[in-house]
Motif scaffolding. Structure first.
Motif, short mmCIF file in Angstrom:
data_model
loop_
_atom_site.label_atom_id
_atom_site.label_comp_id
_atom_site.label_asym_id
_atom_site.label_seq_id
_atom_site.Cartn_x
_atom_site.Cartn_y
_atom_site.Cartn_z
N VAL A 24 0.83 -1.20 0.00
CA VAL A 24 0.00 0.00 0.00
C VAL A 24 0.86 1.26 0.00
O VAL A 24 0.59 2.21 -0.73
CB VAL A 24 -0.96 -0.02 1.21
N ARG A 25 1.90 1.28 0.83
CA ARG A 25 2.78 2.45 0.89
C ARG A 25 3.38 2.74 -0.48
O ARG A 25 3.41 3.87 -0.95
CB ARG A 25 3.90 2.29 1.91
N TRP A 26 3.87 1.69 -1.17
CA TRP A 26 4.46 1.89 -2.50
C TRP A 26 3.44 2.50 -3.44
O TRP A 26 3.74 3.42 -4.19
CB TRP A 26 4.99 0.58 -3.08
N TYR A 27 2.22 1.98 -3.43
CA TYR A 27 1.17 2.49 -4.31
C TYR A 27 0.94 3.98 -4.07
O TYR A 27 0.89 4.77 -5.03
CB TYR A 27 -0.13 1.71 -4.13
N MET A 28 0.79 4.36 -2.82
CA MET A 28 0.53 5.76 -2.50
C MET A 28 1.72 6.64 -2.88
O MET A 28 1.55 7.72 -3.47
CB MET A 28 0.23 5.91 -1.00
N GLU A 29 2.93 6.21 -2.56
CA GLU A 29 4.12 7.00 -2.90
C GLU A 29 4.34 7.09 -4.40
O GLU A 29 4.74 8.13 -4.92
CB GLU A 29 5.35 6.43 -2.20
N ASN A 30 4.08 6.01 -5.14
CA ASN A 30 4.22 6.05 -6.59
C ASN A 30 3.25 7.04 -7.20
O ASN A 30 3.61 7.80 -8.10
CB ASN A 30 4.00 4.66 -7.20
N THR A 31 2.03 7.04 -6.70
CA THR A 31 1.04 8.00 -7.20
C THR A 31 1.51 9.43 -6.93
O THR A 31 1.45 10.28 -7.82
CB THR A 31 -0.33 7.74 -6.56
N ASP A 32 2.00 9.70 -5.73
CA ASP A 32 2.52 11.03 -5.40
C ASP A 32 3.74 11.40 -6.24
O ASP A 32 3.83 12.50 -6.78
CB ASP A 32 2.90 11.11 -3.92
N ASN A 33 4.68 10.47 -6.36
CA ASN A 33 5.94 10.73 -7.06
C ASN A 33 5.79 10.83 -8.57
O ASN A 33 6.72 11.27 -9.25
CB ASN A 33 6.98 9.67 -6.72
N SER A 34 4.65 10.40 -9.09
CA SER A 34 4.41 10.45 -10.53
C SER A 34 3.62 11.69 -10.94
O SER A 34 3.03 11.73 -12.01
CB SER A 34 3.67 9.19 -10.98
N ARG A 35 3.63 12.70 -10.10
CA ARG A 35 2.92 13.95 -10.40
C ARG A 35 3.92 15.09 -10.54
O ARG A 35 4.96 15.10 -9.91
CB ARG A 35 1.92 14.28 -9.31
N ASP A 36 3.58 16.07 -11.39
CA ASP A 36 4.44 17.24 -11.55
C ASP A 36 4.12 18.25 -10.43
O ASP A 36 3.31 17.98 -9.55
CB ASP A 36 4.31 17.85 -12.95
N ALA A 37 4.77 19.39 -10.48
CA ALA A 37 4.63 20.41 -9.43
C ALA A 37 3.19 20.91 -9.30
O ALA A 37 2.79 21.38 -8.23
CB ALA A 37 5.56 21.57 -9.71
N ARG A 38 2.41 20.81 -10.36
CA ARG A 38 1.00 21.25 -10.32
C ARG A 38 0.05 20.13 -9.93
O ARG A 38 -1.16 20.34 -9.88
CB ARG A 38 0.59 21.82 -11.67
N GLY A 39 0.58 18.94 -9.69
CA GLY A 39 -0.25 17.82 -9.28
C GLY A 39 -0.81 16.99 -10.43
O GLY A 39 -1.63 16.10 -10.22
N VAL A 40 -0.34 17.26 -11.64
CA VAL A 40 -0.81 16.52 -12.82
C VAL A 40 -0.05 15.20 -12.92
O VAL A 40 1.18 15.18 -12.83
CB VAL A 40 -0.62 17.36 -14.10
N LEU A 41 -0.79 14.11 -13.11
CA LEU A 41 -0.18 12.80 -13.22
C LEU A 41 0.68 12.72 -14.48
O LEU A 41 0.22 13.04 -15.58
CB LEU A 41 -1.25 11.70 -13.26
#
Length: 85
Positions: A24-41
């Motif tokens: 679960v932690r990896w999933y959440m961190e991957n989603t966060d880390n795969s976004r640009d400065a504006r939050g776009v995936l």
């Protein structure tokens, strides 16, 4: 207590892919880390991270290994469903 990793085999077209849940932690961190400065995936980054960390067979897949965008998108969608279940 050690948990056995959750796995599943999915089929896209005539190809099979074995998925393994990295947690679960990896999933959440991957989603966060795969976004640009504006939050776009960042779709390419997100998809490659799934190929690197969730698709365990066949190993070493890259975005360039797919014949079509729709084939890759279907695998990403199935991996997302697997990770969220």
């Amino acid at each position: 207590m050690s948990k056995t990793p959750k796995t599943e085999v999915v089929k896209v077209g005539n190809k099979e892919y074995k998925l393994q849940h990295p947690g679960v932690r990896w999933y959440m961190e991957n989603t966060d880390n795969s976004r640009d400065a504006r939050g776009v995936l960042l779709v390419a980054k997100y998809a490659q991270n799934l190929l690197d960390n969730v698709v365990v067979d066949p190993p070493g897949l890259t975005l360039d290994d797919f014949d079509s965008v729709s084939e890759l998108e279907e695998l990403v969608q199935k991996a997302d469903q697997f990770l969220k279940s």
